[in-house]
Scaffold this active site. Structure first.
Site, short mmCIF file in Angstrom:
data_model
loop_
_atom_site.label_atom_id
_atom_site.label_comp_id
_atom_site.label_asym_id
_atom_site.label_seq_id
_atom_site.Cartn_x
_atom_site.Cartn_y
_atom_site.Cartn_z
N LYS A 27 -14.05 -4.74 -8.70
CA LYS A 27 -14.64 -5.75 -9.59
C LYS A 27 -13.74 -6.98 -9.67
CE LYS A 27 -14.71 -2.82 -13.09
NZ LYS A 27 -14.27 -1.56 -12.47
N ARG A 36 -18.60 -1.54 -21.28
CA ARG A 36 -18.33 -0.25 -20.65
C ARG A 36 -18.93 0.90 -21.44
NH1 ARG A 36 -13.35 -2.08 -17.73
NH2 ARG A 36 -12.69 -0.45 -16.33
N ARG A 56 -2.85 0.61 -4.91
CA ARG A 56 -2.53 -0.49 -5.82
C ARG A 56 -1.28 -0.17 -6.64
NH1 ARG A 56 -7.02 -2.35 -10.06
NH2 ARG A 56 -6.56 -0.30 -10.93
N ARG A 81 -0.78 0.52 -10.02
CA ARG A 81 -0.57 0.01 -11.38
C ARG A 81 -0.18 1.18 -12.28
NH1 ARG A 81 -5.85 -2.99 -13.08
NH2 ARG A 81 -6.30 -1.03 -14.13
N ARG A 116 -10.02 8.40 -15.93
CA ARG A 116 -10.79 7.15 -15.94
C ARG A 116 -12.17 7.35 -15.29
NH1 ARG A 116 -6.66 3.40 -13.10
NH2 ARG A 116 -8.25 1.80 -13.27
P1 B4P Z 1 -9.78 -3.97 -8.29
O1 B4P Z 1 -10.60 -5.15 -7.87
O2 B4P Z 1 -8.51 -4.27 -9.01
O3 B4P Z 1 -10.61 -2.92 -9.19
P2 B4P Z 1 -11.34 -3.01 -10.58
O4 B4P Z 1 -12.73 -2.47 -10.32
O5 B4P Z 1 -11.29 -4.40 -11.16
O6 B4P Z 1 -10.40 -2.07 -11.49
P3 B4P Z 1 -10.35 -1.27 -12.87
O7 B4P Z 1 -11.74 -0.82 -13.26
O8 B4P Z 1 -9.33 -0.25 -12.65
O9 B4P Z 1 -9.74 -2.19 -13.96
P4 B4P Z 1 -9.92 -2.74 -15.43
O10 B4P Z 1 -8.81 -3.71 -15.47
O11 B4P Z 1 -11.30 -3.26 -15.67
O12 B4P Z 1 -9.51 -3.12 -6.97
C1 B4P Z 1 -8.76 -1.94 -6.96
C2 B4P Z 1 -7.93 -1.82 -5.69
O13 B4P Z 1 -8.80 -1.74 -4.54
C3 B4P Z 1 -7.02 -3.04 -5.42
O14 B4P Z 1 -5.80 -2.58 -4.91
C4 B4P Z 1 -7.78 -3.85 -4.37
O15 B4P Z 1 -6.92 -4.60 -3.53
C5 B4P Z 1 -8.48 -2.74 -3.58
N1 B4P Z 1 -9.75 -3.19 -3.00
C6 B4P Z 1 -10.66 -4.02 -3.57
N2 B4P Z 1 -11.71 -4.19 -2.74
C7 B4P Z 1 -11.47 -3.43 -1.62
C8 B4P Z 1 -12.19 -3.17 -0.40
N3 B4P Z 1 -13.38 -3.73 -0.15
N4 B4P Z 1 -11.66 -2.31 0.50
C9 B4P Z 1 -10.44 -1.73 0.27
N5 B4P Z 1 -9.70 -1.93 -0.86
C10 B4P Z 1 -10.21 -2.78 -1.79
O16 B4P Z 1 -9.69 -1.53 -16.48
C11 B4P Z 1 -8.43 -0.93 -16.78
C12 B4P Z 1 -8.43 -0.16 -18.11
O17 B4P Z 1 -8.60 -1.10 -19.22
C13 B4P Z 1 -9.55 0.86 -18.35
O18 B4P Z 1 -9.25 2.13 -17.78
C14 B4P Z 1 -9.62 0.90 -19.91
O19 B4P Z 1 -8.63 1.73 -20.47
C15 B4P Z 1 -9.34 -0.52 -20.31
N6 B4P Z 1 -10.58 -1.31 -20.52
C16 B4P Z 1 -10.94 -2.42 -19.80
N7 B4P Z 1 -12.13 -2.90 -20.23
C17 B4P Z 1 -12.54 -2.07 -21.24
C18 B4P Z 1 -13.71 -2.02 -22.06
N8 B4P Z 1 -14.72 -2.93 -21.93
N9 B4P Z 1 -13.81 -1.03 -22.99
C19 B4P Z 1 -12.82 -0.12 -23.15
N10 B4P Z 1 -11.71 -0.11 -22.40
C20 B4P Z 1 -11.55 -1.07 -21.45
#
Ligand code: B4P
Length: 185
Positions: free
Chosen positions: A13, A88, A127, A129, A140
């Site tokens: 995302k 979410r 990644r 983190r 998660r």
């Molecule tokens: P990202 O692009 O970083 O993934 P994401 O979907 O944004 O991540 P996530 O859901 O973990 O994060 P969030 O911060 O929202 O890609 C992941 C990895 O894959 C990277 O290394 C990237 O380079 C790689 N990648 C991307 N595209 C690729 C492809 N096509 N091929 C290969 N590799 C690829 O959430 C984090 C935490 O915050 C949650 O667990 C929760 O605790 C909290 N949180 C956030 N929003 C919330 C909400 N609305 N309500 C409650 N808690 C919340």
């Protein structure tokens, strides 16, 4: 354009959001980024949020809804925005609907990025983190299935959901997203 990105942890995302906001000139509202910034700044909200994030659990709805409500009122959101990782839960989606109904500004589209679980593990392990440890990733994914997946039905019924295949190169996936958005126009 007012849009939402939904997908399991590590679906890409944040990666796709960076490109979309540049192409469509949108404000980028990532609740994950906001919570990590609050945690790193050591604020009361950030400390509370970290108790949940570090275990792979969702941060309580009332914290998130307050943060987003404030942020959506910002002047940069008037020209359109991308909500990345929010809502979410059904409660968050209902709160968002109420906020948007107030301003008569409904969502244009909800994009779901679909990625199989084994691929998510590979991406998140790469990644590295703080919340990307295997046991936290598992939690998660459980939270996603239980609390976030019901939103697909919620937005499907409202006829705003577009599902995108999230497997492939970042460029290929971006091409699919743009195609889906262009089809809306
Ligand atoms: P990202 O692009 O970083 O993934 P994401 O979907 O944004 O991540 P996530 O859901 O973990 O994060 P969030 O911060 O929202 O890609 C992941 C990895 O894959 C990277 O290394 C990237 O380079 C790689 N990648 C991307 N595209 C690729 C492809 N096509 N091929 C290969 N590799 C690829 O959430 C984090 C935490 O915050 C949650 O667990 C929760 O605790 C909290 N949180 C956030 N929003 C919330 C909400 N609305 N309500 C409650 N808690 C919340």
């Amino acid at each position: 354009m007012r849009m939402v990105f939904i997908g399991p942890p590590g679906a890409g995302k944040g990666t796709q959001a960076e490109r979309l906001i540049a192409k469509y000139r949108l404000a980028h509202l990532s609740t994950g980024d906001m919570l990590r910034a609050a945690r790193d700044a050591g604020t009361a909200v950030g400390k509370k949020a970290n108790e949940y994030m570090s275990k792979g659990e969702l941060v309580p709805d009332e914290i998130i809804i307050a943060i987003i409500g404030e942020r959506l009122a910002g002047p940069d959101c008037r020209g359109g925005y991308l909500l990345d990782g929010f809502p979410r839960t059904i409660a968050q989606a209902e709160a968002l609907d109420a906020l948007l109904a107030h301003g008569k500004t409904p969502l244009d589209v909800v994009l779901e990025l679909r990625v199989p679980e084994e691929e998510l593990f590979n991406r998140l392990a790469g990644r590295g983190r703080a919340d990307d440890k295997p046991e936290v990733i598992r939690q998660r994914l459980v939270a996603y299935r239980k609390q976030t997946e019901p939103l697909l039905d919620y937005y499907g019924k409202k006829k705003v959901l577009k599902s995108i295949d999230g497997l492939g190169s970042v460029d290929e996936i971006f091409g699919r997203v743009v195609k889906a958005l262009d089809a809306l126009a």
